[in-house]
Design an enzyme around this catalytic site. Structure first.
Site, PDB file in Angstrom:
ATOM      1  N   ASN A  14      -2.642  -3.407  -5.685  1.00 10.55           N
ATOM      2  CA  ASN A  14      -2.637  -4.816  -5.290  1.00 10.55           C
ATOM      3  C   ASN A  14      -2.189  -4.947  -3.833  1.00 10.55           C
ATOM      4  O   ASN A  14      -1.221  -5.640  -3.510  1.00 10.55           O
ATOM      5  CB  ASN A  14      -1.729  -5.631  -6.215  1.00 10.55           C
ATOM      6  CG  ASN A  14      -2.153  -7.089  -6.297  1.00 10.55           C
ATOM      7  OD1 ASN A  14      -3.014  -7.540  -5.550  1.00 10.55           O
ATOM      8  ND2 ASN A  14      -1.525  -7.834  -7.191  1.00 10.55           N
TER       9      ASN A  14
ATOM     10  N   HIS B 268       3.797 -14.429 -10.142  1.00 11.47           N
ATOM     11  CA  HIS B 268       2.959 -13.962 -11.247  1.00 11.47           C
ATOM     12  C   HIS B 268       2.929 -14.948 -12.414  1.00 11.47           C
ATOM     13  O   HIS B 268       1.908 -15.074 -13.086  1.00 11.47           O
ATOM     14  CB  HIS B 268       3.450 -12.599 -11.747  1.00 11.47           C
ATOM     15  CG  HIS B 268       2.874 -11.445 -10.992  1.00 11.47           C
ATOM     16  ND1 HIS B 268       3.475 -10.919  -9.874  1.00 11.47           N
ATOM     17  CD2 HIS B 268       1.745 -10.725 -11.184  1.00 11.47           C
ATOM     18  CE1 HIS B 268       2.741  -9.917  -9.415  1.00 11.47           C
ATOM     19  NE2 HIS B 268       1.692  -9.770 -10.186  1.00 11.47           N
TER      20      HIS B 268
END
Length: 468
Positions: free
Chosen positions: A336, A367
Site C-alpha cells: 500500500n 481504515h
C-alpha cells in the site's frame, strides 16, 4: 471494496456489489484506453479532459454505490469550502479535521447502523482515497503559499502548490474515473501534469537516466506492455485467491479443535499460508487500478538505465519485495505504497511528538471503526519497535561474512512473515472477541516486549561495540 472487500461470498447482494465493482473497473480500463487515444493532450484542452474524467468518475460511482455516492460530493464540497474560506495559516489543519471527521462519521454509520461485519455497498472505500487526496492537497497548498523554500524538504518543494485549484480541477483530481473506485492516491501536481500532457518531461533528478539523459531521443512512451503485464498479474492473483481463500480461512486459527489438536509450529505455518492466500485479493485490486491509470497515460516515472519506460509512479505495491521482505519496515514500504507515502507526508514528517505512534493511530482511524483495525495497528507499533531493536542489537553480529548475512536474511524473512501474519489477524477478524481469543493462543507481543527490554538494558550500559 478496494481495501477490505472480498470476492467469494454467500450473500447475494454482497456478490452483486462486488461484481459491479469489477465490471466498473473493466469499463474504466476501456475508457482509459479511449481517453489516452482520443482525448490526448495534443488533441484537446485540459478543460475537456477534466470534464470528461470527472463525469465518467461520477457515473461509475453512481452505478456502483447509488445515492451513497453523494457522500463523495459532500465530503469534497465541505473540504473545498474550508480551503477557500479558512485562512491559509490553519487551512490545512481545519481541512484535515473536516475531511477525516466526515469519513469517520460515514464509517460509524455504515458499520454500526447498517451492517456490522458485512461489506455490502461499502461506499466508504472510495471516500478513504478521497480523504487522502483532499488532506494531501491541503498540506501542499499550505506549503506552497505560506512557507519559504528553505523551510521545505526536497519532496515538499516538488509537491508544493502555488495557487488554489479551481473547482473543476479539484473535483477532477478527487473523483476522476481512473481512481474513483480503488485509487491509488497521487499528488495534485502529478495529476495536473498528466492532464496537461507534461507528465513525460523529466521532473525528478533521480530519474534522469535512460532517455532523459540524452542517450535516447525523447519521445512519448507507450504503456501497452506494462498494462498487459499488470493485467496478467491481476488474472493470476484472482485465480490464486479464488482457489485458496476458502481452503485456508484465517478463522481456523482460533478454532478450538484446530488449536488443541495441532502442534504449535504447524499452527504458525498455517497462519502464514492463510495470510499468503489472502494477499492476492489486494494484489488484484491494486494492480488493476494501477493498470487503469497507466492505460490512460498516467503513471509514467521516467526511464530505466536501459531506456525502457517505468510506469510505477503511483503503483501501490511491489509483490516480490513484499513476499521476500526481510524486515517489518521493508514489508510496509512495499505494501500500500501510496497510503504509506500519504501517512509519511501528512503525519510522520510533521508530527512533533512520537510520530511513529501518531502515524499508526492515524492509519487505524483512516481504515475504519472496527476494533480489529486498532488492535492491528497498536500491535504494529510494538512490532516496529521490536524490529528496530533486533536490527540494532543483533544484525551487526551477522555482518562478519556473506554466509552469516545469508543466514540472517533467511531467519529475518521467516520472522517477518510470521510477525506480519500475526499482526494483521485482528484486521481480518474485525471484532474484539475473536481477536483476543487469537492473542490468547499466540502471544508474540510478550517476545517483542522482551526484545525492547533487552534494547533498553543495552542502551543503559552504553553503546555496544559492534563487530567489524
Amino acid at each position: 471494496l478496494a481495501t477490505r472487500g472480498g470476492f467469494p461470498c454467500d450473500n447475494v447482494f454482497v456478490c452483486s456489489v462486488q461484481v459491479n465493482f469489477v465490471a466498473c473497473q473493466l469499463f474504466a480500463l476501456l475508457m482509459a484506453v479511449w481517453f489516452r487515444l482520443y482525448l490526448h493532450p495534443s488533441k484537446t484542452s485540459p478543460f475537456i479532459r477534466h470534464v470528461v474524467a470527472t463525469l465518467l468518475g461520477f457515473y461509475l460511482a453512481l452505478f456502483c454505490f447509488g445515492w451513497y455516492s453523494l457522500h463523495f460530493l459532500m465530503q469534497s464540497g465541505l473540504s473545498y469550502s474550508v480551503m477557500v474560506f479558512a485562512g491559509l495559516e490553519h487551512m490545512h489543519k481545519y481541512c484535515f479535521i473536516v475531511t477525516l471527521g466526515y469519513l469517520i462519521l460515514c464509517q460509524i454509520t455504515r458499520v454500526y447502523v447498517f451492517d456490522y461485519g458485512m461489506y455490502s455497498a461499502d461506499f466508504t472505500g472510495p471516500m478513504m482515497v478521497i480523504t487522502q487526496k483532499i488532506t494531501s492537497l491541503a498540506f501542499e497548498i499550505h506549503d506552497g503559499l505560506t512557507k519559504r523554500e528553505g523551510q521545505l524538504t526536497p519532496s515538499q518543494k516538488y509537491l508544493a502548490i502555488s495557487r488554489m485549484p479551481s473547482l473543476l480541477e479539484y473535483l477532477s483530481y478527487n473523483c476522476n474515473f481512473m481512481g474513483i473506485l480503488a485509487g491509488p492516491t497521487c499528488s495534485y501536481n502529478d495529476y495536473m501534469a498528466f492532464i496537461e500532457g507534461t507528465g513525460y518531461q523529466p521532473r525528478h533528478q533521480e530519474n534522469a537516466n535512460g532517455k532523459e539523459n540524452g542517450k535516447y531521443k525523447q519521445s512519448e512512451p507507450s504503456p501497452k506492455n506494462d498494462v498487459i503485464s499488470k493485467l496478467c498479474t491481476c488474472a493470476i492473483s484472482l485465480f490464486i485467491y479464488l482457489s485458496l481463500c476458502k481452503l485456508l480461512p484465517v478463522e481456523r486459527s482460533i478454532n478450538d479443535d484446530f488449536v488443541n489438536n495441532t502442534p504449535f509450529h504447524l499452527q504458525v505455518i498455517y497462519l502464514y499460508l492463510a495470510m499468503l492466500a489472502l494477499r492476492p485479493k489486494y494484489y488484484f485490486v491494486w494492480t488493476l487500478a494501477d493498470a487503469i491509470n497507466n492505460a490512460a497515460g498516467f503513471g509514467f516515472n521516467g526511464y530505466n538505465k536501459d531506456g525502457s519506460p517505468r510506469w510505477d509512479l503511483i503503483s501501490n505495491l511491489r509483490i516480490l519485495d513484499i513476499e521476500f521482505a526481510t524486515s517489518f519496515k521493508l514489508f510496509l514500504d512495499n505494501w500500500n505504497i501510496q497510503t504509506a507515502l500519504w501517512l509519511k507526508r501528512v503525519c510522520y514528517e510533521r508530527c512533533p511528538i512520537n510520530p511513529t505512534a501518531a502515524t499508526f493511530l492515524l492509519s487505524a482511524m483512516w481504515h475504519g471503526v472496527y476494533p480489529g483495525y486498532y488492535l492491528t495497528f497498536l500491535t504494529g507499533i510494538v512490532m516496529t519497535m521490536a524490529a528496530r531493536a533486533v536490527r540494532h542489537n543483533i544484525r551487526p553480529y551477522f555482518l562478519v561474512s556473506d554466509s552469516h548475512k545469508r543466514i540472517y536474511d533467511v531467519i529475518t524473512w521467516a520472522c517477518t512473515q510470521v510477525a506480519i501474519s500475526y499482526t494483521v489477524v485482528p484486521f481480518v477478524l474485525l471484532a474484539v472477541g475473536p481477536s483476543f481469543k487469537f492473542y490468547r493462543y499466540v502471544c508474540l507481543i510478550e517476545l517483542c516486549v522482551e526484545l525492547l527490554t533487552l534494547k533498553s538494558i543495552k542502551l543503559s550500559k552504553g553503546t555496544v561495540k559492534q563487530p567489524h
